[in-house]
Scaffold this motif. Structure first.
Motif, short mmCIF file in Angstrom:
data_model
loop_
_atom_site.label_atom_id
_atom_site.label_comp_id
_atom_site.label_asym_id
_atom_site.label_seq_id
_atom_site.Cartn_x
_atom_site.Cartn_y
_atom_site.Cartn_z
N VAL A 202 0.86 -1.18 0.00
CA VAL A 202 0.00 0.00 0.00
C VAL A 202 0.90 1.23 0.00
O VAL A 202 1.73 1.40 0.90
N ILE A 216 -2.33 4.09 -3.24
CA ILE A 216 -2.13 3.39 -4.50
C ILE A 216 -1.68 1.95 -4.26
O ILE A 216 -0.87 1.69 -3.37
N ILE A 217 -2.22 1.03 -5.04
CA ILE A 217 -1.73 -0.35 -4.99
C ILE A 217 -1.41 -0.81 -6.41
O ILE A 217 -1.82 -0.18 -7.39
N CYS A 218 -0.70 -1.89 -6.46
CA CYS A 218 -0.24 -2.41 -7.74
C CYS A 218 -0.49 -3.93 -7.69
O CYS A 218 0.42 -4.71 -7.52
N PRO A 219 -1.78 -4.32 -7.77
CA PRO A 219 -2.15 -5.69 -7.40
C PRO A 219 -1.85 -6.76 -8.44
O PRO A 219 -1.78 -7.93 -8.09
#
Lengths: 402, 262
Positions: A202, A216-219
């Motif tokens: 996160v 922001i996430i980068c899943p």
């Protein structure tokens, strides 16, 4: 592909205007009874959520996902110039250890340079599990192609889940290059990082000039990458006994080729740097004339403080640009900051709001600086400061007399 | 020489509020301008052209109204302009934006030099330049402070590192991101405004691209997702002191002593 569609048959005179008004980017255009979505659309989906029901629809496709289990560990890029490790590196190691403990990951460092094997030892005193060293003469200076190649090699070899890079000159140039190579996300200048149980990082950063925070996430891609500025995270305590190990890595000669040739390196004059100051006196627009800086200097001297200020003072030429705190200036994190006559616009506070103790003196009880100050002093700096100088002098005298 | 400058239209103000109830961005008006850092990149291009001749193109990505900033570039002396614009690019993050622009660049020409400003005032990431360079397969140097020398096949620049200033020579083709104040940007000229008012701006859309894989653009091509936005936090542990200046200064001095700063 995810797309936004407009059910034109559900449009009528009243809801068309409502939709046009709802879009904060002006991307919905009314054309002869139909509604057109223009290239200004940012996919914020506000028209779907807040618009007349059922008119706008967001159709999401299934994202390609990544096997998160095959990406483990947190990597820290060791920022340095000619082997001198930048302290942001230690702060990132501290943060990486915190994040790693949530999901039981190891912490790795990637160290790219020349004649750095001994310097790598130093890192073992801060609790990293393994330092991967790329030591070649071609890596003496930061040149983008070979540094990216080394970083790429590290990622291919280790498959780290997350990567933290200092938001220094080098980090801000290298991290995006690496992110593009792996087609993965990179969040600049994160101020908060947290780890989810599912290993998603996160990342929180100020957006729109610090007026808003974005989480922001980068899943769906790995590695997840973030840059963090100096003095945002905390460095861990140095341990007497080293732990962890150093691994030397090899590169192909062709990976070391660069079309950049560094011709000359000049060291900048060492000057007082407000980013490193423990105590700062910051002045703002309430200061009426340049000669009043004398009073500020006296207070600064008594407290062993450095003087900094807001942009208008730089523009007036009363302080130099390197003394400016804020988004367009420096970020500081001193143990103590006393702001004098500063209203506290976010552009300023974004550069100092993680200071340990914030004292703010301002005449205006509604000044927004009081929202972040630990000690808000409602008073006129022209009355309080001279008195404070006398009080501090007095107590110093008393201390000597004892 | 062939120079390309990347420019962006940004909101005229960074004042932005979040609606506390809906958690949604409130943008006042549609006032916009050219990203101020891009002016330095354009000026750098103009200076280099004065020295060596050649052409300067600009490229931008955004909605059709972003043509305004291309017109502004014309008024400064830029020769040609292109706008990459398509609904399919909506919701692009840094990665998708960089890829989209790099695809646009491939439609234009082979450039010797691509110049970018240091960063934008709305995104503030300074990442698009280096990511584009990666997608175009060319080297880059960021934080360029000054141009030392311009040769036929290379350029020498001064770059600003944390504790050092380095002079480096980089072969063309390459990308540079330039610092603010590298040159003083010239003002748009009224004469040029008149002479360029009918100049065509090339529009590049998704279907013009070499790579027509939709999952690489817009929201689908963006690995990062914004989970939520919220106003910056307010420190809740705080005290406010009022009183006469003598009381206040004594209180400050005591507190500073207690915290061991005196």
């Amino acid at each position: 592909m995810s797309t936004l569609i407009c059910h034109q048959e559900k449009l009528n005179e009243s809801n068309i205007q409502a939709l046009v008004d709802i879009c904060p980017f002006g991307a919905l255009e009314h054309k002869n009874g139909t509604l057109e979505i223009t290239a200004g659309c940012k996919m914020c989906k506000l028209c779907v959520k807040k618009g007349p029901q059922g008119v706008m629809e967001f159709i999401e496709d299934a994202a390609t996902t990544v096997d998160k289990n095959s990406w483990k560990g947190i990597g820290v890029y060791v920022d340095h110039v000619e082997g001198e490790i930048h302290p942001v590196t230690l702060e990132l190691i501290g943060k990486a250890k915190e994040l790693a403990s949530v999901v039981n990951f190891p912490v790795y460092c990637v160290f790219i340079g020349y004649n750095i094997k001994d310097k790598a030892q130093e890192l073992l005193h801060y609790g990293v599990d393994e330092v991967f060293v790329y030591d070649y003469e071609e890596l003496k200076h930061f040149r983008i192609e070979p540094y990216t190649a080394a970083f790429e090699d590290f990622i291919q070899r280790i498959k780290p889940s997350s990567l933290l890079v200092g938001a220094t000159t080098i980090g801000r140039s290298l991290a995006p290059r690496v992110a593009a190579r792996f087609r993965t996300g990179l969040t600049a200048d994160c101020t908060t990082l947290e780890m989810k149980e599912n290993t998603d990082l996160v990342q929180i950063r100020p957006a729109f000039g610090g007026n808003i925070m974005a989480q922001i996430i980068c899943p769906n891609t790995r590695p997840q990458m973030a840059t963090v500025r100096y003095k945002v995270m905390n460095a861990p305590e140095k341990q007497c006994e080293p732990s962890g190990k150093i691994t030397l890595c090899q590169l192909d000669p062709q990976q070391l080729v660069s079309s950049i040739n560094v011709l000359k390196v000049t060291h900048k004059q060492i000057e007082e740097n407000i980013s490193d100051a423990e105590v700062i006196i910051a002045v703002g627009r309430a200061l009426k004339s340049e000669k009043d800086m004398a009073m500020i200097k006296e207070l600064a001297q008594l407290l062993g403080a450095q003087i900094a200020g807001t942009r208008p003072l730089v523009e007036a030429g009363w302080i130099n640009a390197k003394q400016q705190i804020g988004l367009s200036g420096r970020t500081v994190k001193p143990k103590l900051i006393i702001t004098l006559g500063i209203s506290g616009a976010v552009q300023f506070t974004a550069g100092m709001n993680s200071s340990e103790q914030i004292f703010a003196i301002n005449k205006d009880p509604l000044a927004s600086i009081f929202n972040i100050a630990h000690y808000g002093i409602i008073g006129d700096l022209y009355e309080v400061v001279p008195q404070l100088i006398e009080d501090i002098k007095g107590s110093k005298l008393l201390a000597c007399a004892r | 020489m062939k120079i390309l400058v990347c420019i962006k239209q940004v909101p005229g103000t960074s004042k932005i509020d979040v609606d506390p109830v809906t958690g949604v961005l409130k943008r006042d008006g549609v006032d916009s301008k050219m990203n101020p850092y891009d002016l330095f990149a354009i000026e750098t291009a103009l200076k280099l052209k004065e020295q060596k001749g050649g052409t300067i193109q600009v490229i931008s990505m955004g909605p059709p109204q972003a043509k305004e900033v291309i017109r502004e570039a014309f008024m400064m002396g830029v020769d040609e302009g292109a706008l990459v614009s398509d609904r399919k690019f909506a919701g692009a993050d840094v990665l998708a934006t960089s890829y989209t622009i790099s695809q646009g660049v491939r439609q234009l020409d082979d450039f010797d030099l691509i110049l970018c400003g240091k960063q934008t005032t709305d995104g503030d990431t300074a990442q698009v330049g280096p990511e584009m360079a990666e997608y175009l397969g060319i080297p880059h140097i960021a934080n360029v402070l000054s141009i030392v020398d311009l040769k036929d096949t290379s350029i020498q620049v001064e770059m600003d590192m944390a504790n050092t200033i380095e002079v480096a020579e980089i072969q063309f083709p390459c990308l540079l991101t330039v610092e603010k104040d590298i040159f003083q940007p010239r003002l748009p000229s009224y004469k040029k405004k008149l002479s360029t008012k009918d100049r065509e701006i090339r529009m590049i859309t998704f279907k013009d691209f070499q790579d027509n894989n939709e999952t690489r653009y817009g929201l689908s091509g963006s690995p990062t997702q914004v989970e939520r936005i919220f106003p910056p936090s307010v420190n809740s542990d705080r005290e406010t002191w009022t009183g006469t200046s003598a009381e206040l200064s004594a209180q400050i001095a005591d507190k500073l002593k207690q915290l061991k700063f005196v």
